[in-house]
Design an enzyme around this catalytic site. Structure first.
Site, PDB file in Angstrom:
ATOM      1  N   TYR A 173       0.929  -1.137  -0.011  1.00 46.09           N
ATOM      2  CA  TYR A 173      -0.047  -0.122   0.058  1.00 46.09           C
ATOM      3  C   TYR A 173       1.040   1.108   0.029  1.00 46.09           C
ATOM      4  O   TYR A 173       1.825   1.266   0.844  1.00 46.09           O
ATOM      5  CB  TYR A 173      -0.827  -0.015   1.370  1.00 46.09           C
ATOM      6  N   SER A 174       0.564   2.284  -0.755  1.00 40.26           N
ATOM      7  CA  SER A 174       1.338   3.346  -1.045  1.00 40.26           C
ATOM      8  C   SER A 174       0.914   4.232   0.299  1.00 40.26           C
ATOM      9  O   SER A 174      -0.059   4.138   0.764  1.00 40.26           O
ATOM     10  CB  SER A 174       0.917   4.257  -2.236  1.00 40.26           C
TER      11      SER A 174
ATOM     12  N   CYS B 234      -0.121   6.901 -11.172  1.00 40.55           N
ATOM     13  CA  CYS B 234      -0.446   5.560 -10.500  1.00 40.55           C
ATOM     14  C   CYS B 234      -1.810   5.438 -10.598  1.00 40.55           C
ATOM     15  O   CYS B 234      -2.735   6.146 -10.360  1.00 40.55           O
ATOM     16  CB  CYS B 234      -0.214   6.154  -8.950  1.00 40.55           C
TER      17      CYS B 234
ATOM     18  N   GLU C 157       3.965   3.980 -11.843  1.00 44.29           N
ATOM     19  CA  GLU C 157       3.507   3.003 -10.845  1.00 44.29           C
ATOM     20  C   GLU C 157       1.915   2.682 -10.884  1.00 44.29           C
ATOM     21  O   GLU C 157       0.965   2.879 -10.356  1.00 44.29           O
ATOM     22  CB  GLU C 157       3.705   3.709  -9.353  1.00 44.29           C
TER      23      GLU C 157
ATOM     24  N   TYR D  21      -0.782  -1.107 -11.066  1.00 43.72           N
ATOM     25  CA  TYR D  21      -0.955  -2.506 -10.505  1.00 43.72           C
ATOM     26  C   TYR D  21      -2.090  -3.174 -11.343  1.00 43.72           C
ATOM     27  O   TYR D  21      -3.086  -2.666 -11.947  1.00 43.72           O
ATOM     28  CB  TYR D  21      -1.015  -2.414  -9.440  1.00 43.72           C
TER      29      TYR D  21
END
Length: 448
Positions: A236-237, A406, A446, A448
């Site tokens: 988790y960021s 992101c 970034e 995912y």
């Protein structure tokens, strides 16, 4: 470079991923230009028949798990099925074992054939190795060529901005996690249970845990998975500024979406997300990290930041925005422009929507895109970027501009293509600008 270049005297220097410190962030698989990395529900693995040692996956890995190698007999590389079952890397073979194995392989072509045969027998479930066999059809080759003609991930920087603060990484691993206490947990969207996103604040007490905007941590859910193994950490960021969600305290915030369905809409209960969203103040969690050494904000005066995100990809953007807001309030920093492109299905599902709207217009230039608003056409962040092409182009002419992307992997290509269109339409050379953005650590992806 081919696999044969990794073989010498019958010994293969096999590329492996350490399952003990891998946080399953998918960075390696997304970065690999030849699809040599794959995964199952347990581990990420490297396919020996495909890896060419290009090293493109090394720098982006936040934990260093990807940078592991074992010398093995070329005729007997560790197969994919074995790697899927690993909890830790196997011990290195002794010099005597390797010397004995070297005599079994007469030439490199034989070793290459053995590796390919091993992949043939164990890799049928990966869906990747079959497309590279000699028997692949010409149609598949053409399709692969088209797909590789524009790889959005290849434009992302792997070095931080020159003015980024020093990042501490891997202070705590799975074997020595930090215990943090929950001091806040609120729903930061107006959506219902199935689409809620939580802002969770963790306090580390007296244990040093320095984090920067753009870094991430791993949370280890309690319990075991379906195979009886302890759950692996989920990444988790960080969503708070470097001096804490509450300034002057040793704490940090996360942005966590409760997962109740997979990407195909099928019902599923996310193990870590539901665990975190259900935490109460006073509960404790096991945290590892921090991770990340390149997705870091610039700190020099008049540096501009363009932030492009969807959903919980807003976490690092919130962190950067909050740090700039605190600097602005102090009057001790001459900050450049902040420009945000933020996408969600509806305004109700967009995290931090209310607080973002209350920020001064001369502080941040907000651009929202919603794709599921009844009665309105679908609009994505790349659409908003094209609408603001003139302003984006002006920023891109300035080498003090840094771009951060992101969110879900599906947004990556559209965003980079939009950047390309903005640059080309402004009369700039895409190849030149893109190369500088990457080399100077000014375009970070970034997803995912």
């Amino acid at each position: 470079m081919t696999t044969t270049t990794l073989i010498a005297n019958g010994i293969l220097n096999q590329h492996l991923i350490d399952p003990e410190i891998c946080i399953r962030c998918n960075t390696c698989e997304a970065t690999c230009p030849i699809d040599a990395i794959t995964h199952d529900d347990t581990n990420y693995v490297v396919m020996a028949d495909k890896c060419n040692g290009c090293m493109d996956c090394i720098s982006p890995c936040p934990t260093g798990a990807i940078d592991n190698w074992r010398k093995v007999p070329a005729a007997e590389p560790y197969p994919i099925d074995a790697q899927y079952g690993w909890d830790e890397l196997p011990p290195a073979l002794s010099a005597e074992q390797l010397a004995a194995a070297a005599s079994d392989v007469q030439d490199l072509s034989q070793a290459q054939a053995v590796i390919a045969a091993a992949a043939e027998s164990t890799g049928s479930g990966t869906g990747s190795s079959t497309s590279t066999r000699a028997s692949a059809s010409s149609a598949s080759s053409v399709e692969q060529s088209v797909q590789e003609s524009f790889r959005a991930a290849s434009f992302g920087a792997t070095v931080p901005p020159w003015s980024a603060a020093h990042a501490y990484t891997n202070l705590h691993g799975p074997k020595n996690p930090v215990t943090a206490t929950v001091v806040g947990n609120i729903n930061c969207t107006e959506a219902g249970f199935d689409n809620e996103t939580h802002h969770i604040v963790l306090d580390f007490g007296s244990m040093p845990f320095p984090v920067l905007e753009g870094q991430s941590v791993g949370i280890i859910p309690p319990g075991t998975d379906a195979t009886g193994r302890p759950h692996v950490a989920r990444q988790y960021s960080i969503a708070s500024a470097r001096n804490g969600e509450r300034p002057g305290y040793n704490n940090a915030a996360l942005t966590v979406k409760r997962v109740t369905a997979d990407h195909e809409g099928r019902p599923v209960r996310g193990v870590a997300s539901n665990y975190l969203c259900d935490l109460k103040v006073g509960d404790t969690v096991q945290v590892i990290g921090p991770f990340g050494h390149s997705f870091l904000m610039p700190n020099h005066p008049r540096s501009h930041i363009v932030m492009i995100c969807t959903g919980t990809g807003s976490a690092p953007m919130r962190a950067m925005t909050e740090w700039r807001r605190r600097l602005r309030k102090s009057g001790k920093f001459d900050g450049g422009k902040l420009m945000l492109f933020f996408g969600a299905r509806t305004p109700q599902e967009l995290p931090y929507f209310g607080p973002l709207q209350s920020l001064p217009k001369d502080f941040i230039d907000n651009n929202f895109a919603f794709s599921r608003v009844p009665g309105q056409p679908r609009r994505y962040v790349q659409d908003a970027m094209r609408e603001r092409a003139a302003d984006l182009a002006a920023l891109l002419r300035d080498e003090n501009t840094h771009i951060f992307v992101c969110g879900l992997k599906s947004m990556e290509e559209g965003v980079v293509l939009a950047l390309r269109d903005v640059i080309v339409q402004a009369g700039m050379d895409w190849d030149g600008v893109a190369a500088r953005l990457k080399q100077q650590g000014r375009l970070h992806l970034e997803t995912y």
